[in-house]
Design a protein around this motif. Structure first.
Motif, mmCIF file in Angstrom:
data_model
loop_
_atom_site.group_PDB
_atom_site.id
_atom_site.type_symbol
_atom_site.label_atom_id
_atom_site.label_comp_id
_atom_site.label_asym_id
_atom_site.label_seq_id
_atom_site.Cartn_x
_atom_site.Cartn_y
_atom_site.Cartn_z
ATOM 1 N N LYS A 97 54.192 1.935 35.320
ATOM 2 C CA LYS A 97 55.615 1.537 35.795
ATOM 3 C C LYS A 97 55.581 0.927 34.183
ATOM 4 C CE LYS A 97 54.811 1.460 40.440
ATOM 5 N NZ LYS A 97 54.888 0.517 41.208
ATOM 6 N N LEU A 98 55.094 -0.170 34.108
ATOM 7 C CA LEU A 98 55.434 -1.307 33.076
ATOM 8 C C LEU A 98 55.364 -0.435 31.919
ATOM 9 C CD1 LEU A 98 53.841 -4.023 35.433
ATOM 10 C CD2 LEU A 98 56.520 -3.717 34.130
ATOM 11 N N ILE A 99 54.777 0.925 30.884
ATOM 12 C CA ILE A 99 54.645 1.312 29.911
ATOM 13 C C ILE A 99 56.413 0.865 29.220
ATOM 14 C CG2 ILE A 99 53.820 3.240 28.398
ATOM 15 C CD1 ILE A 99 51.755 3.921 30.074
ATOM 16 N N GLY A 100 56.021 0.170 27.927
ATOM 17 C CA GLY A 100 57.199 0.388 27.501
ATOM 18 C C GLY A 100 58.258 -1.107 27.668
ATOM 19 N N HIS A 101 57.464 -1.493 28.881
ATOM 20 C CA HIS A 101 58.153 -2.823 29.616
ATOM 21 C C HIS A 101 56.768 -3.880 29.384
ATOM 22 C CE1 HIS A 101 61.954 -0.413 30.383
ATOM 23 N NE2 HIS A 101 60.484 0.062 30.873
ATOM 24 N N ILE A 104 37.228 -8.289 34.632
ATOM 25 C CA ILE A 104 38.360 -6.959 34.698
ATOM 26 C C ILE A 104 39.740 -7.902 34.873
ATOM 27 C CG2 ILE A 104 36.244 -5.754 35.469
ATOM 28 C CD1 ILE A 104 36.994 -6.417 38.344
ATOM 29 N N VAL A 105 40.526 -6.460 34.846
ATOM 30 C CA VAL A 105 42.162 -6.685 35.314
ATOM 31 C C VAL A 105 42.285 -6.028 35.857
ATOM 32 C CG1 VAL A 105 43.760 -6.222 34.521
ATOM 33 C CG2 VAL A 105 42.419 -7.146 32.609
ATOM 34 N N GLN A 106 42.663 -6.629 37.871
ATOM 35 C CA GLN A 106 42.619 -6.321 38.586
ATOM 36 C C GLN A 106 44.356 -5.438 38.795
ATOM 37 O OE1 GLN A 106 41.430 -8.873 41.250
ATOM 38 N NE2 GLN A 106 40.402 -7.758 42.448
ATOM 39 N N ASP A 107 45.178 -6.282 37.962
ATOM 40 C CA ASP A 107 46.443 -5.624 37.926
ATOM 41 C C ASP A 107 47.515 -6.138 37.062
ATOM 42 O OD1 ASP A 107 48.447 -3.656 38.929
ATOM 43 O OD2 ASP A 107 49.285 -4.660 40.928
ATOM 44 N N VAL A 108 48.559 -5.249 36.429
ATOM 45 C CA VAL A 108 49.805 -6.552 36.045
ATOM 46 C C VAL A 108 51.149 -6.539 36.618
ATOM 47 C CG1 VAL A 108 49.965 -3.935 35.003
ATOM 48 C CG2 VAL A 108 50.914 -6.285 33.334
ATOM 49 N N TYR A 109 51.780 -7.704 36.594
ATOM 50 C CA TYR A 109 52.986 -7.621 37.102
ATOM 51 C C TYR A 109 54.043 -8.001 35.809
ATOM 52 C CZ TYR A 109 49.223 -9.999 40.189
ATOM 53 O OH TYR A 109 48.620 -10.349 41.140
ATOM 54 N N ASP A 110 55.295 -7.588 35.977
ATOM 55 C CA ASP A 110 55.744 -7.160 37.165
ATOM 56 C C ASP A 110 56.539 -6.440 37.443
ATOM 57 O OD1 ASP A 110 57.745 -8.357 40.154
ATOM 58 O OD2 ASP A 110 57.344 -9.858 38.933
ATOM 59 N N SER A 164 43.470 18.357 17.873
ATOM 60 C CA SER A 164 44.426 17.990 19.162
ATOM 61 C C SER A 164 43.920 16.534 18.822
ATOM 62 C CB SER A 164 44.660 18.595 19.839
ATOM 63 O OG SER A 164 43.933 18.873 20.398
ATOM 64 N N GLY A 165 43.010 16.182 18.334
ATOM 65 C CA GLY A 165 42.397 14.557 18.419
ATOM 66 C C GLY A 165 42.557 14.585 20.478
ATOM 67 N N ALA A 166 42.309 13.064 20.242
ATOM 68 C CA ALA A 166 42.525 12.673 21.786
ATOM 69 C C ALA A 166 43.644 10.824 21.657
ATOM 70 C CB ALA A 166 41.265 11.152 21.512
ATOM 71 N N SER A 167 43.757 10.990 22.954
ATOM 72 C CA SER A 167 44.892 9.910 23.387
ATOM 73 C C SER A 167 44.326 8.661 23.946
ATOM 74 C CB SER A 167 46.262 11.152 24.354
ATOM 75 O OG SER A 167 46.740 11.634 23.236
ATOM 76 N N ALA A 168 45.476 7.785 23.815
ATOM 77 C CA ALA A 168 45.230 6.423 24.753
ATOM 78 C C ALA A 168 44.486 6.871 26.215
ATOM 79 C CB ALA A 168 45.830 5.592 24.492
ATOM 80 N N ARG A 169 43.385 5.989 26.424
ATOM 81 C CA ARG A 169 43.101 6.431 28.269
ATOM 82 C C ARG A 169 43.743 4.886 28.588
ATOM 83 N NH1 ARG A 169 37.366 5.944 27.601
ATOM 84 N NH2 ARG A 169 37.407 8.818 28.435
ATOM 85 N N TRP A 170 44.022 5.086 29.903
ATOM 86 C CA TRP A 170 44.375 3.437 30.687
ATOM 87 C C TRP A 170 43.829 3.276 31.125
ATOM 88 C CZ3 TRP A 170 49.004 1.939 27.780
ATOM 89 C CH2 TRP A 170 49.657 2.721 26.777
ATOM 90 N N LEU A 171 43.949 1.493 32.325
ATOM 91 C CA LEU A 171 42.788 1.015 32.855
ATOM 92 C C LEU A 171 43.361 2.140 34.474
ATOM 93 C CD1 LEU A 171 43.532 -2.506 31.633
ATOM 94 C CD2 LEU A 171 41.237 -1.226 31.787
ATOM 95 N N GLY A 172 44.149 3.311 34.543
ATOM 96 C CA GLY A 172 44.182 3.076 36.187
ATOM 97 C C GLY A 172 45.223 1.934 37.529
ATOM 98 N N LEU A 173 45.520 0.808 36.415
ATOM 99 C CA LEU A 173 46.040 -0.361 37.210
ATOM 100 C C LEU A 173 47.303 0.846 38.283
ATOM 101 C CD1 LEU A 173 45.990 -3.167 34.653
ATOM 102 C CD2 LEU A 173 44.239 -2.740 36.721
#
Ligand code: NAP
Length: 277
Positions: free
Chosen positions: A92-96, A169-175, A78-87
């Protein structure tokens, strides 16, 4: 097959290290070739996600999107899937504007400002690929040492459209309020300086997490959720075998996964043969 049929290969570009393809091959083409080859030998495909598994007794039972299926033997690949940063605003902005797949989403950011996070081969590959679309590509890495292979790192370094931001490091992504990415907040971890940078496309390429959720409590897993091998392709449950990135946190290449798949198939066949099937 789960929600990413073909797995990581289906969302990658050029695969340079699969033997037999001296000029390299596109990941999706390699997947399609494998699919047709297995079909020629009688493999049947069922598309769906495993939500639960019952490996207590045989036949093993696997719940695929609400329907239980039985099997005398099982190969978990079943492999492994993308890890996210947790910001705070990442999900909320995945796909946007936030993505984990450059080949899927890169074309949306033609002439835009693109940022890639990570210091491994995936990040290098994505940064290079995204220079086809973006006006500039900034690669952000939390250290100044790279996990990426020398060749991939050099390729990104020699690409004039790729800028490197290390020790950052990234602290957050807007908007999130505008429902699309407009920028990020960054921190230089050496100087402690924070600043905002305008960004249109934000690509996270920081590795993967193994897809073993349905097997927790049944298969022996390590602290990160990878299957613990009992030698060869064997798991702790006789008749259940592993193949590929779901167990392999070291090599994680298409060719090593293909080899592991072959090992698992041989072991499964011998296991059934020994039972007189
Ligand atoms: P990886 O090698 O595990 O690299 C992950 C990178 O993300 C590391 O640089 C890591 O930083 C960083 N990272 C992890 N968590 C982070 C966090 N929370 N915040 C910020 N940064 C974080 O993963 P990968 O690049 O996906 O590669 C996986 C495997 O696939 C490798 O074996 C690679 O060789 C292979 N691959 C091959 C190709 C190819 O040949 N075409 C292409 C892609 C991938 P640290 O270094 O600081 O830990």
């Amino acid at each position: 097959m789960g929600h990413e049929p073909g797995g990581q290969l289906s969302i990658t570009t050029e695969v340079e290290n699969f033997p037999g393809f001296p000029e390299g091959i596109q990941g999706p083409d390699l997947v399609e070739n494998m699919r047709k080859q297995a079909e020629r030998f009688g493999a049947e495909y069922l598309y769906g996600s495993v939500v639960e598994a019952d490996l207590c007794k045989r036949p093993f039972r696997v719940d695929i999107d609400g329907d239980w299926h039985e099997a005398r033997t099982l190969i978990v690949a079943s492999g492994a899937s993308a890890r996210w940063l947790g910001l705070p605003n990442e999900q909320k902005l995945i796909g946007h504007g936030v993505s984990s797949c450059a080949t899927c989403d890169g074309a949306f950011y033609r002439d835009g400002k693109i940022m890639v996070i990570g210091g491994g081969d995936s990040a290098m590959e994505e940064a290079n690929f995204l220079t086809r679309f973006g006006s500039e590509v900034t690669l952000v890495h939390r250290r100044d040492q790279f996990r990426a292979s020398k060749i991939m790192l050099e390729r990104a370094r020699s690409n004039p459209k790729v800028k490197f931001l290390v020790n950052t490091i990234v602290q957050d992504v807007y908007d999130a309020e505008k429902n699309h990415v407009t920028g990020v907040r960054l921190r230089d971890i050496v100087t402690g300086k924070d600043w905002d940078q305008a960004v249109d496309g934000f690509f996270v390429a920081i590795g993967h997490v193994p897809n073993t959720k349905p097997f927790v409590g049944q298969l022996d897993l390590d602290e990160d959720g990878y299957i613990l091998s009992k030698g060869g392709a064997r798991t702790n449950i006789p008749g259940v075998f592993h193949a590929g990135d779901v167990q392999d946190r070291t090599y994680r290449q298409a060719i090593t996964a293909a080899g592991a798949g072959c090992m698992a198939a041989i072991e499964a066949e011998r296991f059934l043969e020994a039972e007189g099937h």
